[in-house]
Design an enzyme around this catalytic site. Sequence first.
Site, short mmCIF file in Angstrom:
data_model
loop_
_atom_site.label_atom_id
_atom_site.label_comp_id
_atom_site.label_asym_id
_atom_site.label_seq_id
_atom_site.Cartn_x
_atom_site.Cartn_y
_atom_site.Cartn_z
N LYS A 183 0.86 -1.18 0.00
CA LYS A 183 0.00 0.00 0.00
C LYS A 183 0.90 1.23 0.00
O LYS A 183 1.28 1.75 1.04
CB LYS A 183 -0.92 -0.01 1.23
CG LYS A 183 -2.27 0.70 1.05
CD LYS A 183 -2.19 2.15 0.60
CE LYS A 183 -1.70 3.05 1.70
NZ LYS A 183 -1.69 4.51 1.25
N GLY A 240 0.86 6.22 12.99
CA GLY A 240 1.36 5.00 13.62
C GLY A 240 0.58 4.64 14.87
O GLY A 240 0.30 3.45 15.11
N GLU A 257 8.18 2.47 11.99
CA GLU A 257 9.28 3.43 11.93
C GLU A 257 8.61 4.77 11.71
O GLU A 257 8.05 5.04 10.64
CB GLU A 257 10.23 3.06 10.79
CG GLU A 257 11.57 3.78 10.89
CD GLU A 257 11.58 5.10 10.15
OE1 GLU A 257 11.40 6.15 10.82
OE2 GLU A 257 11.72 5.09 8.93
N CYS A 291 12.82 11.54 8.16
CA CYS A 291 12.42 11.25 9.54
C CYS A 291 13.61 11.31 10.49
O CYS A 291 13.46 11.66 11.66
CB CYS A 291 11.75 9.87 9.61
SG CYS A 291 12.77 8.53 8.96
N GLU A 390 7.70 17.44 15.09
CA GLU A 390 8.38 17.20 13.82
C GLU A 390 7.84 18.14 12.74
O GLU A 390 6.66 18.09 12.42
CB GLU A 390 8.21 15.75 13.39
CG GLU A 390 9.00 15.39 12.15
CD GLU A 390 8.89 13.92 11.78
OE1 GLU A 390 9.90 13.35 11.37
OE2 GLU A 390 7.78 13.36 11.92
#
Length: 489
Positions: A183, A240, A257, A291, A390
């Site tokens: 996906k 996540g 991750e 990231c 972030e």
Amino acid sequence: MTPEGVNIAHPDKLFIGGEWVAARSGDWIEVENPASEEIVARVAHAGPADMDAAVAAAREAFDHGPWPTTPPMERMAKLMQMVDYLEPRVPELAKAWTAQIGGLASAAGPMHAGGVAGLRGIASLGERFQWIEQRPGMAVDTVTVVREPVGVVVAIAPWNGPFAIMANKVFYALIAGCTVVMKPSPETPLEAYIIAEAAEAVGMPAGTVNLVPSDREAADHLIHSKLIDKITFTGSSAAGRHIASVAGGNMVRATFELGGKSAAIIRDDFPIEAAAGILGNTITVMSGQVCAMLSRAIVPKARHDELAEAIAGVMKGITIGHPEDEGTQLGPVAMKRQLERIEGYIAAGRESGADLVTGGQRPAHMNKGYYIEPTLFANVDNQSKIAQEEIFGPVLCLIPAEDEEDAIRIANESDYGLNGSVFTNDAQAAYDIARRVRTGVVGQNGMRMEWTAPFGGFKQSGIGREGGDEGIHAYVETKTILTDAAVEV
């Protein structure tokens, strides 16, 4: 429709059960080039019914197909054939990346060549990994520990490094004997098409590899399936957490991750100009959309102003331009909503009382595309929004520390723990400080990456590890067999 130089046979189809099939949803995904703001690709959009079909195909292939019971050495040979197929298509992968997210063409070729080459290391686990181990027991004569494939794997990759991240997940799953449903991100679906074409070209068993590009709604339907055994996700921490809640409810294995707010600790022994050169040029890598980006720089208070001035000088010399221009050092960010997100954080930084040393604006000479100047905030409070969240853009926070102990405290004062660095000429000092920073990877003197080593994070940066020999552990189950005598394996 695909970008010039990217030759995909069936962009209007999904790959399910070994065949290219029309999407039952009847919908399309349009891909925008962030440098030109033009649509450069259209691919099929998988809906819930398509997700169910892909999972069913993968389930059938795992439960009744030959792949899970194929000897690891034979699986390795088939995956090596996939690498042989992918190597000549590196130029296409590079062009797809540049067209979809504005990645620099100058970096795209080496980046994707390295990504394909790294797949050979994963495939070689077929002969290097200890699939079966026997040892004497205390209560029984023989203990046999077997590593078996976890089952049907849903692999979800992000838009910033779509090929390497997806291909790594697929290759670890396949060498373990799993079947896969890919996906990809709707912003970058093209690389997954090329992986599917590689699987088709080498004759992977039907249903072993499946492809279903989609938006978030259909993806949510996919992860709720009771027929899957594992989810591997790379992306934001917010997404996540949601996927983890679904996986936990269904007791589905999962690895994550996720995001980062990685700190670089600059010691007194490291030259200011060298630190500025590394930090100022690193924050522009992939337009800051990494990231593992070193987005917090922690420096002794006495050296703060000198370093801020030096970094600003580096940033002002960065060439902003079209990603296909050879001299460009900073291209666009990947999409309009990402640009607006970054601008929101820059506004928050101004409001926080931090010093905006340089940047913070859309470059005046770029009248089209999603561009933002490299941006430095100095005298940043580590508790502020720009230091704790972030940003995923070319925005660097410079944070003063009282001393080395205070720098370590500040580095650890984060919900994230993905990457980090210690700027020092003393390797032992780098090691000693790294052992005290709660993060998954720490490199000396920069954003260091080693694809043969495990990668992943502490805290909100994820669960589990990808990369290195350790990466396969997430795709196998351990079975213990107890017998009254030695057996052949």
